[in-house]
Structures are given as C-alpha cells and as structure tokens.
Design a protein around this motif. Structure first.
Motif, PDB file in Angstrom:
ATOM      1  N   ASP A 292      91.134  67.455  12.143  1.00 41.26           N
ATOM      2  CA  ASP A 292      90.170  67.251  13.226  1.00 41.26           C
ATOM      3  C   ASP A 292      88.815  66.710  12.768  1.00 41.26           C
ATOM      4  N   HIS A 293      88.506  66.854  11.492  1.00 43.37           N
ATOM      5  CA  HIS A 293      87.162  66.513  11.013  1.00 43.37           C
ATOM      6  C   HIS A 293      87.215  65.630   9.771  1.00 43.37           C
ATOM      7  N   MET A 294      86.056  65.112   9.392  1.00 50.22           N
ATOM      8  CA  MET A 294      85.889  64.381   8.140  1.00 50.22           C
ATOM      9  C   MET A 294      84.461  64.602   7.650  1.00 50.22           C
ATOM     10  N   ALA A 295      84.276  64.585   6.352  1.00 49.97           N
ATOM     11  CA  ALA A 295      82.939  64.698   5.768  1.00 49.97           C
ATOM     12  C   ALA A 295      82.328  63.313   5.651  1.00 49.97           C
ATOM     13  N   HIS A 296      80.996  63.247   5.721  1.00 50.34           N
ATOM     14  CA  HIS A 296      80.327  61.946   5.668  1.00 50.34           C
ATOM     15  C   HIS A 296      78.936  62.087   5.052  1.00 50.34           C
ATOM     16  N   ALA A 297      78.542  61.071   4.311  1.00 48.29           N
ATOM     17  CA  ALA A 297      77.167  60.924   3.831  1.00 48.29           C
ATOM     18  C   ALA A 297      76.875  59.433   3.745  1.00 48.29           C
ATOM     19  N   ARG A 298      75.598  59.081   3.778  1.00 46.45           N
ATOM     20  CA  ARG A 298      75.213  57.657   3.702  1.00 46.45           C
ATOM     21  C   ARG A 298      74.109  57.482   2.667  1.00 46.45           C
ATOM     22  N   TRP A 299      74.248  56.436   1.874  1.00 47.87           N
ATOM     23  CA  TRP A 299      73.258  56.063   0.870  1.00 47.87           C
ATOM     24  C   TRP A 299      72.540  54.795   1.295  1.00 47.87           C
ATOM     25  N   ARG A 300      71.209  54.816   1.175  1.00 47.30           N
ATOM     26  CA  ARG A 300      70.410  53.637   1.452  1.00 47.30           C
ATOM     27  C   ARG A 300      69.552  53.340   0.230  1.00 47.30           C
ATOM     28  N   GLN A 301      69.511  52.097  -0.150  1.00 48.83           N
ATOM     29  CA  GLN A 301      68.714  51.710  -1.323  1.00 48.83           C
ATOM     30  C   GLN A 301      67.263  52.111  -1.113  1.00 48.83           C
ATOM     31  N   GLY A 302      66.679  52.754  -2.111  1.00 48.13           N
ATOM     32  CA  GLY A 302      65.302  53.212  -2.025  1.00 48.13           C
ATOM     33  C   GLY A 302      65.155  54.595  -1.430  1.00 48.13           C
ATOM     34  N   GLU A 303      66.212  55.096  -0.788  1.00 47.10           N
ATOM     35  CA  GLU A 303      66.151  56.417  -0.162  1.00 47.10           C
ATOM     36  C   GLU A 303      67.133  57.402  -0.794  1.00 47.10           C
ATOM     37  N   GLY A 304      68.237  56.908  -1.286  1.00 44.11           N
ATOM     38  CA  GLY A 304      69.258  57.783  -1.849  1.00 44.11           C
ATOM     39  C   GLY A 304      70.210  58.294  -0.780  1.00 44.11           C
ATOM     40  N   TRP A 305      70.937  59.362  -1.134  1.00 44.70           N
ATOM     41  CA  TRP A 305      71.941  59.912  -0.239  1.00 44.70           C
ATOM     42  C   TRP A 305      71.315  60.793   0.824  1.00 44.70           C
ATOM     43  N   GLY A 306      71.868  60.746   2.025  1.00 47.51           N
ATOM     44  CA  GLY A 306      71.410  61.583   3.128  1.00 47.51           C
ATOM     45  C   GLY A 306      72.463  61.630   4.220  1.00 47.51           C
ATOM     46  N   ASP A 307      72.079  62.173   5.360  1.00 50.04           N
ATOM     47  CA  ASP A 307      72.966  62.260   6.539  1.00 50.04           C
ATOM     48  C   ASP A 307      74.242  63.024   6.226  1.00 50.04           C
ATOM     49  N   TYR A 308      74.148  64.048   5.380  1.00 49.48           N
ATOM     50  CA  TYR A 308      75.337  64.815   5.028  1.00 49.48           C
ATOM     51  C   TYR A 308      75.855  65.566   6.262  1.00 49.48           C
ATOM     52  N   GLY A 309      77.160  65.526   6.482  1.00 43.62           N
ATOM     53  CA  GLY A 309      77.719  66.280   7.589  1.00 43.62           C
ATOM     54  C   GLY A 309      79.228  66.269   7.597  1.00 43.62           C
ATOM     55  N   VAL A 310      79.801  67.265   8.257  1.00 45.91           N
ATOM     56  CA  VAL A 310      81.214  67.267   8.617  1.00 45.91           C
ATOM     57  C   VAL A 310      81.257  66.966  10.105  1.00 45.91           C
ATOM     58  N   ILE A 311      81.921  65.900  10.469  1.00 44.10           N
ATOM     59  CA  ILE A 311      81.870  65.364  11.822  1.00 44.10           C
ATOM     60  C   ILE A 311      83.295  65.203  12.363  1.00 44.10           C
ATOM     61  N   PRO A 312      83.463  64.982  13.652  1.00 40.31           N
ATOM     62  CA  PRO A 312      84.809  64.776  14.183  1.00 40.31           C
ATOM     63  C   PRO A 312      85.496  63.579  13.541  1.00 40.31           C
ATOM     64  N   HIS A 313      86.776  63.740  13.231  1.00 40.84           N
ATOM     65  CA  HIS A 313      87.568  62.625  12.728  1.00 40.84           C
ATOM     66  C   HIS A 313      87.677  61.588  13.843  1.00 40.84           C
ATOM     67  N   ALA A 314      87.279  60.358  13.555  1.00 39.13           N
ATOM     68  CA  ALA A 314      87.275  59.305  14.567  1.00 39.13           C
ATOM     69  C   ALA A 314      87.320  57.960  13.876  1.00 39.13           C
ATOM     70  N   ASN A 315      87.646  56.924  14.640  1.00 37.53           N
ATOM     71  CA  ASN A 315      87.615  55.575  14.099  1.00 37.53           C
ATOM     72  C   ASN A 315      86.190  55.196  13.724  1.00 37.53           C
TER      73      ASN A 315
END
Length: 402
Positions: free
Chosen positions: A63-86
């Motif tokens: 039902d879920h998936m883990a996610h994080a996003r990296w942006r140059q100059g900012e590093g990793w963020g937006d950590y979360g377990v969110i609904p599995h979706a396209n």
C-alpha cells in the motif's frame, strides 16, 4: 586443470564487506525519519490475503512506498512514507534520456514469532552509494537508507508473507528527475523504496537451471558500469537473455570483454564452481562484476565450514574441460532474489555440458535460508530486526478496523 589466477584477496576486506560490519542503530532509533502519510484507500484484508495465497515474484505491491528528494545545493529532504501510486514525470526527465539511475534489492523475512527481519542492510546501503558515485548521483546516508526500510516495512508489515521461501522483496531506487535535455548530472534526484510480497524467484526451487553462454555479447566493459547496480546493465542483458530462451535455456552467462574467454556472471547472479576436492572458486571482482551480498555471505559460510574458497580467473574452456573430467562436481549461481540455484546445463556455440552435482548448493541454501528465516542461529549478526514480535503497525491497525 582450469586456467586460473588465484588471488590472495581477503574477501572480508572489500569496501562493501567492511561497511556491512558497521553496527546499525536499532530500528526503534531510526523509526520515524520517513514520516507516514497513510494510504486512504488500502487494499482490504481479504484482497491482501488473496495476494499472499498465490505469490509469484515481483508482480504485486504493498500500500505504501518510501520517498525522499535531493536538490543540488540543498541536499536530501522531503522524507516520507506515502501511498503507493504512479509517478508523475516530465517527458524531459533526465532518467528517460540518459539512464542516470541506480537500484538495490533486499528482502524482509517474517520469523515464527511474528517479527520481521532483513539481511545485511548496511551492505545494500553501501552498495547503493557505490553505484551512486559511479552514476554521478548523490549519496544517501546509510542510516537513512535503513530508516526508509524500517518505516516502509512497519507501515506495510501485514504484507510480509510467512510461507517457505517467501519474503517481502524491497526495491530501493534513485533516478534523475530534473526536466532537461543535455548531458550533465541532474540537479534533482528522487529516491523511492517499493515493496513486493514474493515467492521464489525460480518457481521450481532448487531444480537445476540451464545456462546459455553467449560469446557475442558482454554484460559490461572495463571502466564501464559493471560494478554498479544500474538499469542499463540489465537492459543490455535482455537481448542475450532472449537468445538464451531461443536456445532452450533459462539464463544467460557472460564472458569478459578483454580476452572473451573467462566466465564473469549471469545476467543478475554471481557464479561459484565447486571442485571435486571441495575447493570453491568464484570469478575475481575485476570491476565488471557486481559484488553481491549473497556471494559475500556464502564465501564466509563456506570458509567457516572448513572449505577453501578462492577468487579465480575461470576460463570457459578450463571449466568445460574440468566438468568433462569430473574435476568440477557442481556449479551454482547466487543472488538476493534467487538465493542460490544449481546450474545443471552449460550450453553455447560448439559445446553442451551437463553437471549432475548439487550437494554443496543445497547445503549452502539450507544454511543461509535457515539464518534468514530465523530457524538457525545467526552467529554473524547479519540479521536486522525491522519489526518486533507483536508490534502494533499501521497495516495491522488497518486490517483490524477493516
């Protein structure tokens, strides 16, 4: 005798093996780094039970998936377990054009007391980062990698099957998601972990598989990406894999690209050769072979059982000669998805060899899977508890309230 160049390498001295020995904080200390946004429409308990009753490999998802996003100059963020979706991606997303992508494979196992464990997660964390360095992607802190597994599995613990040979297969991956056309590293990267309740990779278990040895194609070249776990390596194996099917074989085996004479690996598994005197040989890590966690663990188990294990340059011709003479008693392949599988048939242009033995293969399979499933003691500290027995998780709460 086969052409060999035996190495005195201490298998425990590789960078990845050393990383795997570093203790990981307990799951309770990592839990919560990937905060949960619960799926508002999870599958029903009956739907999930139906999936778990008829498991294949990699065709059902939780039902879920883990996610994080990296942006140059900012590093990793937006950590979360969110609904599995396209996913929603721009058609200009860099990964679609330049294949800047990496992934891992690791399993979660349910033990008899209901707890859920995984196998050497720091090894996979370190290998993801090694792949990231080669593919010009940002590294993810190893503890954050493990935390993503903890939080996802705790969210979807009810999806972890308990049958023989079953597991929750976890697929961490990262890719260039910036929308641009131009050959440079992406400034935006997304990391995900998805989970798939799975049965055995080979549906017939430890039945020997047949191998087509291709002399026309190579999996990787010196200085290329062979030691990285990246999608392009697997894409390049698909055509020769189709050739293997056309020859009546289950899998394809690749030779090195320089001499074009030496065994390297299958499309997704490492190879081991068992000699009649008990010695076990495996191809040397030359930079074109993916260093497997299962390979590393098997080497340790074999050595501790008293067997001699040697990294060799193993020529195809030498291997065929030794199979024919009886100097080689069995050959097997190993990897996370399949664990181990005996090779019963090596076929290629101008040769067709049968291998009858599988005793060591079965011994190592039984020993390793017993540790992973909790049926045997783990003297190496390889197993890592993700979910304790009787733990209250999102998925168990959802199942009870459904």
């Amino acid at each position: 005798m086969p052409e060999t160049d035996a190495s005195s390498t201490d298998f425990a001295s590789t960078t990845l093996a050393r990383a795997a020995e570093v203790p990981v904080p307990q799951a309770d200390d990592l839990a919560g780094r990937f905060s949960l946004t619960a799926n508002p429409s999870p599958v029903t308990e009956d739907e999930r039970a139906a999936v778990l009753r008829s498991l294949h490999f990699g065709d059902a998802f939780t039902d879920h998936m883990a996610h994080a996003r990296w942006r140059q100059g900012e590093g990793w963020g937006d950590y979360g377990v969110i609904p599995h979706a396209n996913l929603s991606l721009s058609p200009a997303a860099a990964v679609l054009h330049y294949s800047q992508e990496i992934f891992e494979g690791i399993k979660a196992y349910r033990h008899e007391d209901g707890s859920v464990w995984t196998f050497r997660p720091r090894y996979n964390a370190a290998r993801l980062n090694a792949s990231a360095r080669r593919m010009a992607l940002p590294e993810l802190a190893e503890e954050d990698f493990v935390a993503s597994l903890v939080d996802l599995v705790r969210a979807d613990a009810a999806w972890v099957p308990s049958g023989e040979g079953e597991s929750l297969y976890l697929r961490p991956f990262a890719f260039a998601s910036e929308a641009f056309l131009g050959v440079r590293p992406s400034t935006v990267v997304d990391y995900y972990v998805i989970a798939s309740p799975s049965g055995s990779y080979f549906p017939h278990g430890l039945e020997p598989v047949s191998i087509w040895v291709t002399t026309e194609y190579h999996r990787a070249g010196r200085g290329g990406t062979g030691a990285a776990k990246t999608g392009g390596n697997y894409a390049s194996s698909l055509l020769p894999q189709r050739e293997a099917y056309a020859q009546g074989c289950d899998q394809v085996c690749f030779l090195d690209d320089v001499s074009q004479k030496n065994i390297e690996e299958l499309g997704g598994m490492n190879i081991m050769v068992v000699d009649a005197d008990g010695t076990v040989r495996t191809p040397r890590l030359t930079g074109t072979i993916l260093e497997g966690s299962t390979r590393s663990a098997i080497i340790r188990l074999l050595r501790d059982s008293g067997r001699s294990v040697v990294e060799d340059t193993i020529s195809l011709q030498g291997l065929l000669t030794d199979i024919e003479s009886g100097r080689v008693s069995e050959v097997f392949a190993c990897g996370t998805a399949a664990v181990v599988v005996p090779l019963g048939h090596l076929k290629g242009e101008g040769f067709d060899a049968r291998i009858e033995g599988s005793e060591v293969t079965r011994q190592i399979h039984d020993r390793l899977t017993a540790i992973q499933s909790g049926r045997a003691e783990d003297p190496y500290g390889w197993m890592y508890q993700l979910v304790p027995p009787g733990a209250e998780t999102t998925s168990t709460r959802s199942a009870r309230s459904a």
